[in-house]
Design a protein around this motif. Structure first.
Motif, PDB file in Angstrom:
ATOM      1  N   ARG A  31       0.845  -1.203   0.000  1.00 45.88           N
ATOM      2  CA  ARG A  31       0.000   0.000   0.000  1.00 45.88           C
ATOM      3  C   ARG A  31       0.878   1.250   0.000  1.00 45.88           C
ATOM      4  N   PHE A  32       1.975   1.210   0.773  1.00 42.74           N
ATOM      5  CA  PHE A  32       2.924   2.320   0.799  1.00 42.74           C
ATOM      6  C   PHE A  32       3.527   2.539  -0.589  1.00 42.74           C
ATOM      7  N   VAL A  33       3.961   1.443  -1.220  1.00 43.86           N
ATOM      8  CA  VAL A  33       4.580   1.543  -2.552  1.00 43.86           C
ATOM      9  C   VAL A  33       3.585   2.099  -3.566  1.00 43.86           C
ATOM     10  N   ARG A  34       2.338   1.624  -3.522  1.00 43.26           N
ATOM     11  CA  ARG A  34       1.320   2.128  -4.452  1.00 43.26           C
ATOM     12  C   ARG A  34       1.068   3.609  -4.226  1.00 43.26           C
ATOM     13  N   ALA A  35       0.934   4.016  -2.976  1.00 43.96           N
ATOM     14  CA  ALA A  35       0.715   5.435  -2.670  1.00 43.96           C
ATOM     15  C   ALA A  35       1.901   6.269  -3.133  1.00 43.96           C
ATOM     16  N   TYR A  36       3.103   5.760  -2.910  1.00 44.27           N
ATOM     17  CA  TYR A  36       4.293   6.499  -3.324  1.00 44.27           C
ATOM     18  C   TYR A  36       4.362   6.608  -4.852  1.00 44.27           C
ATOM     19  N   ALA A  37       3.971   5.561  -5.558  1.00 44.52           N
ATOM     20  CA  ALA A  37       3.958   5.607  -7.027  1.00 44.52           C
ATOM     21  C   ALA A  37       2.988   6.684  -7.516  1.00 44.52           C
ATOM     22  N   TYR A  38       1.795   6.718  -6.936  1.00 44.58           N
ATOM     23  CA  TYR A  38       0.841   7.767  -7.301  1.00 44.58           C
ATOM     24  C   TYR A  38       1.407   9.150  -6.962  1.00 44.58           C
ATOM     25  N   TRP A  39       2.104   9.261  -5.838  1.00 47.60           N
ATOM     26  CA  TRP A  39       2.698  10.531  -5.426  1.00 47.60           C
ATOM     27  C   TRP A  39       3.755  10.986  -6.442  1.00 47.60           C
ATOM     28  N   VAL A  40       4.560  10.059  -6.928  1.00 46.75           N
ATOM     29  CA  VAL A  40       5.559  10.379  -7.963  1.00 46.75           C
ATOM     30  C   VAL A  40       4.859  10.908  -9.217  1.00 46.75           C
ATOM     31  N   LEU A  41       3.794  10.217  -9.633  1.00 50.18           N
ATOM     32  CA  LEU A  41       3.049  10.650 -10.820  1.00 50.18           C
ATOM     33  C   LEU A  41       2.401  12.018 -10.608  1.00 50.18           C
ATOM     34  N   GLY A  71       6.704   5.827  10.460  1.00 55.96           N
ATOM     35  CA  GLY A  71       7.150   7.214  10.345  1.00 55.96           C
ATOM     36  C   GLY A  71       7.307   7.663   8.903  1.00 55.96           C
ATOM     37  N   ALA A  72       7.821   6.783   8.051  1.00 63.56           N
ATOM     38  CA  ALA A  72       7.981   7.117   6.631  1.00 63.56           C
ATOM     39  C   ALA A  72       6.625   7.347   5.981  1.00 63.56           C
ATOM     40  N   ALA A  73       5.660   6.498   6.298  1.00 65.15           N
ATOM     41  CA  ALA A  73       4.322   6.641   5.719  1.00 65.15           C
ATOM     42  C   ALA A  73       3.655   7.932   6.177  1.00 65.15           C
ATOM     43  N   LEU A  74       3.787   8.254   7.470  1.00 62.40           N
ATOM     44  CA  LEU A  74       3.157   9.468   7.984  1.00 62.40           C
ATOM     45  C   LEU A  74       3.867  10.724   7.485  1.00 62.40           C
ATOM     46  N   ALA A  75       5.186  10.652   7.310  1.00 60.83           N
ATOM     47  CA  ALA A  75       5.922  11.802   6.773  1.00 60.83           C
ATOM     48  C   ALA A  75       5.546  12.046   5.316  1.00 60.83           C
ATOM     49  N   ALA A  76       5.426  10.975   4.538  1.00 66.37           N
ATOM     50  CA  ALA A  76       5.021  11.122   3.135  1.00 66.37           C
ATOM     51  C   ALA A  76       3.601  11.671   3.056  1.00 66.37           C
ATOM     52  N   ARG A  77       2.728  11.197   3.940  1.00 66.28           N
ATOM     53  CA  ARG A  77       1.341  11.699   3.983  1.00 66.28           C
ATOM     54  C   ARG A  77       1.324  13.189   4.270  1.00 66.28           C
ATOM     55  N   ALA A  78       2.151  13.619   5.223  1.00 62.97           N
ATOM     56  CA  ALA A  78       2.203  15.041   5.572  1.00 62.97           C
ATOM     57  C   ALA A  78       2.654  15.879   4.384  1.00 62.97           C
ATOM     58  N   LYS A  79       3.595  15.372   3.613  1.00 64.67           N
ATOM     59  CA  LYS A  79       4.081  16.110   2.453  1.00 64.67           C
ATOM     60  C   LYS A  79       2.996  16.220   1.378  1.00 64.67           C
ATOM     61  N   VAL A  80       2.249  15.146   1.162  1.00 66.61           N
ATOM     62  CA  VAL A  80       1.145  15.173   0.204  1.00 66.61           C
ATOM     63  C   VAL A  80       0.124  16.234   0.625  1.00 66.61           C
ATOM     64  N   LEU A  81      -0.233  16.240   1.902  1.00 70.36           N
ATOM     65  CA  LEU A  81      -1.208  17.209   2.406  1.00 70.36           C
ATOM     66  C   LEU A  81      -0.670  18.632   2.356  1.00 70.36           C
ATOM     67  N   LEU A  82       0.625  18.802   2.566  1.00 73.55           N
ATOM     68  CA  LEU A  82       1.245  20.121   2.477  1.00 73.55           C
ATOM     69  C   LEU A  82       1.170  20.665   1.055  1.00 73.55           C
ATOM     70  N   TYR A  83       1.475  19.828   0.071  1.00 67.90           N
ATOM     71  CA  TYR A  83       1.365  20.253  -1.326  1.00 67.90           C
ATOM     72  C   TYR A  83      -0.085  20.628  -1.660  1.00 67.90           C
ATOM     73  N   ALA A  84      -1.039  19.820  -1.190  1.00 69.42           N
ATOM     74  CA  ALA A  84      -2.454  20.087  -1.480  1.00 69.42           C
ATOM     75  C   ALA A  84      -2.915  21.402  -0.872  1.00 69.42           C
ATOM     76  N   ALA A  85      -2.328  21.788   0.259  1.00 68.96           N
ATOM     77  CA  ALA A  85      -2.709  23.034   0.925  1.00 68.96           C
ATOM     78  C   ALA A  85      -1.997  24.248   0.324  1.00 68.96           C
ATOM     79  N   SER A  86      -0.915  24.019  -0.391  1.00 71.99           N
ATOM     80  CA  SER A  86      -0.098  25.123  -0.900  1.00 71.99           C
ATOM     81  C   SER A  86      -0.865  25.960  -1.926  1.00 71.99           C
ATOM     82  N   PRO A  87      -0.454  27.204  -2.113  1.00 69.89           N
ATOM     83  CA  PRO A  87      -1.121  28.081  -3.088  1.00 69.89           C
ATOM     84  C   PRO A  87      -1.083  27.546  -4.521  1.00 69.89           C
TER      85      PRO A  87
END
Length: 166
Positions: free
Chosen positions: A43-53, A117-133
């Protein structure tokens, strides 16, 4: 060159991870804990692949979890791009689900495998990008739309996205 087909290779990763997630429970040689960890890693790998895309191409198509029938027609296989918010929410939720069954630490033999920790850190980065201007009320991207006219980038600023990211 390995970068030429990042799109195809990354979607292959999504497909392989989804296939694994749906079939690992059939394995007789693994304990329940091993299956949960392996499924969380996939699930982590799939989420990370989507994040790369998502980072490279912006709004992308989300493939149905059960996959696609490759014998279908081109029109049936052509999935429209999903809204940025939908993709980022899916990816953030996948990282959160993965984190539930990932360990806090890994042994030296498994150092390259994801942790909670890696999964939660990656999640935080995804949410940070989504919140960005760039993706939160960016009116300059008003013309980034699907063929049906759906805006792919939110045109309305949403301050609650910052709360999620925090």
């Amino acid at each position: 060159n390995g970068l030429e087909d990042r799109w195809g290779r990354t979607y292959q990763t999504v497909r392989k991870a989804s296939t694994f997630i749906h079939n690992v429970d059939r394995c007789q040689d693994m304990t329940l804990a091993e299956k949960q960890d392996a499924k969380a890693q996939a699930r982590f790998v799939r989420a990370y692949a989507y994040w790369v895309l998502l980072r490279q191409y912006g709004p992308i198509p989300l493939i149905p979890d059960e996959g696609l029938d490759v014998s279908a027609s081109y029109e049936e296989l052509s999935i429209p791009r999903s809204k940025y918010d939908d993709v980022s929410e899916f990816v953030a939720n996948e990282f959160a689900l993965a984190a539930q069954n990932l360990p806090l630490i890994r042994t030296a033999n498994n150092i390259g495998r994801p942790t909670r920790g890696a999964a939660l850190a990656a999640r935080a980065k995804v949410l940070l990008y989504a919140a960005s201007p760039l993706f939160n009320g960016n009116k300059e991207l008003f013309d980034l739309k699907n063929q049906d006219g759906t805006n792919l980038i939110s045109q309305e600023y949403d301050e609650t996205k910052w709360a999620k990211a925090a």
